[in-house]
Write a protein that holds these residues in place. Sequence first.
Motif, short mmCIF file in Angstrom:
data_model
loop_
_atom_site.label_atom_id
_atom_site.label_comp_id
_atom_site.label_asym_id
_atom_site.label_seq_id
_atom_site.Cartn_x
_atom_site.Cartn_y
_atom_site.Cartn_z
N HIS A 33 26.97 10.39 5.00
CA HIS A 33 26.65 9.44 3.93
C HIS A 33 26.28 10.11 2.61
N SER A 34 26.18 11.41 2.59
CA SER A 34 25.71 12.12 1.42
C SER A 34 26.60 11.93 0.18
N PRO A 35 27.94 12.00 0.28
CA PRO A 35 28.75 11.78 -0.93
C PRO A 35 28.55 10.39 -1.55
N GLN A 36 28.42 9.36 -0.71
CA GLN A 36 28.22 8.01 -1.24
C GLN A 36 26.84 7.89 -1.89
N LEU A 37 25.84 8.47 -1.28
CA LEU A 37 24.49 8.42 -1.84
C LEU A 37 24.43 9.18 -3.16
N ALA A 38 25.06 10.34 -3.22
CA ALA A 38 25.09 11.12 -4.46
C ALA A 38 25.80 10.34 -5.56
N ALA A 39 26.91 9.70 -5.22
CA ALA A 39 27.65 8.91 -6.22
C ALA A 39 26.80 7.76 -6.75
N LEU A 40 26.03 7.14 -5.88
CA LEU A 40 25.15 6.05 -6.30
C LEU A 40 24.07 6.56 -7.26
N VAL A 41 23.47 7.69 -6.92
CA VAL A 41 22.44 8.28 -7.78
C VAL A 41 23.03 8.64 -9.14
N ILE A 42 24.23 9.21 -9.14
CA ILE A 42 24.88 9.60 -10.39
C ILE A 42 25.15 8.38 -11.26
N ARG A 43 25.68 7.32 -10.66
CA ARG A 43 25.95 6.10 -11.44
C ARG A 43 24.67 5.51 -12.01
N ALA A 44 23.61 5.48 -11.20
CA ALA A 44 22.34 4.92 -11.66
C ALA A 44 21.75 5.76 -12.79
N ALA A 50 21.09 9.04 -18.71
CA ALA A 50 20.83 10.45 -18.39
C ALA A 50 22.11 11.27 -18.41
N THR A 51 21.94 12.54 -18.69
CA THR A 51 23.00 13.52 -18.47
C THR A 51 22.87 13.95 -17.02
N VAL A 52 23.99 13.96 -16.30
CA VAL A 52 23.96 14.31 -14.88
C VAL A 52 24.65 15.64 -14.67
N ILE A 53 23.99 16.51 -13.92
CA ILE A 53 24.60 17.77 -13.50
C ILE A 53 24.78 17.67 -11.99
N ASP A 54 26.03 17.58 -11.56
CA ASP A 54 26.36 17.44 -10.14
C ASP A 54 26.65 18.82 -9.59
N HIS A 55 25.74 19.32 -8.74
CA HIS A 55 25.88 20.65 -8.16
C HIS A 55 26.73 20.65 -6.89
N GLY A 56 27.13 19.46 -6.44
CA GLY A 56 27.97 19.38 -5.25
C GLY A 56 27.19 19.69 -3.99
N LEU A 57 27.83 20.36 -3.06
CA LEU A 57 27.23 20.69 -1.76
C LEU A 57 26.32 21.90 -1.91
N VAL A 58 25.02 21.68 -1.80
CA VAL A 58 24.03 22.75 -1.95
C VAL A 58 22.88 22.51 -0.98
N SER A 59 22.13 23.57 -0.72
CA SER A 59 20.93 23.44 0.11
C SER A 59 19.78 22.89 -0.74
N THR A 60 18.77 22.38 -0.09
CA THR A 60 17.59 21.89 -0.81
C THR A 60 16.94 23.00 -1.63
#
Length: 108
Positions: A33-44, A50-60
């Motif tokens: 579910h991570s890609p869908q959740l990330a997409a939702l956060v980015i849209r919001a 906000a300016t969004v920096i999407d780092h993709g698949l990364v560790s915490t």
Amino acid sequence: MDTLIQHAKGHHPTKDGKLPKMVVHVGRDTRSHSPQLAALVIRAARAMGATVIDHGLVSTPMLHHFVMHANGHLLPNIIPQRCNESGYYETMALSYAALLRTGGGRER
């Protein structure tokens, strides 16, 4: 109402009355579910301006590194600002080498 929205966003006007620009760092993990959740956060975040920096698949820890290094004023003076993946690995390697020089981790 505008002041309430500003405080809800965590931004307070500067001395000249302007709001600072929001920057949101987003990362995701390998859960289905991570890609869908990330997409939702980015849209919001973008909807809030906000300016969004999407780092993709990364560790915490990597995402934490990116956020801390993007906010250099939060770093101790001895840590150079490196807000990227190679900077993360370099910081970890240098920290590990420094630990080894202290004899840390050796049983006595």
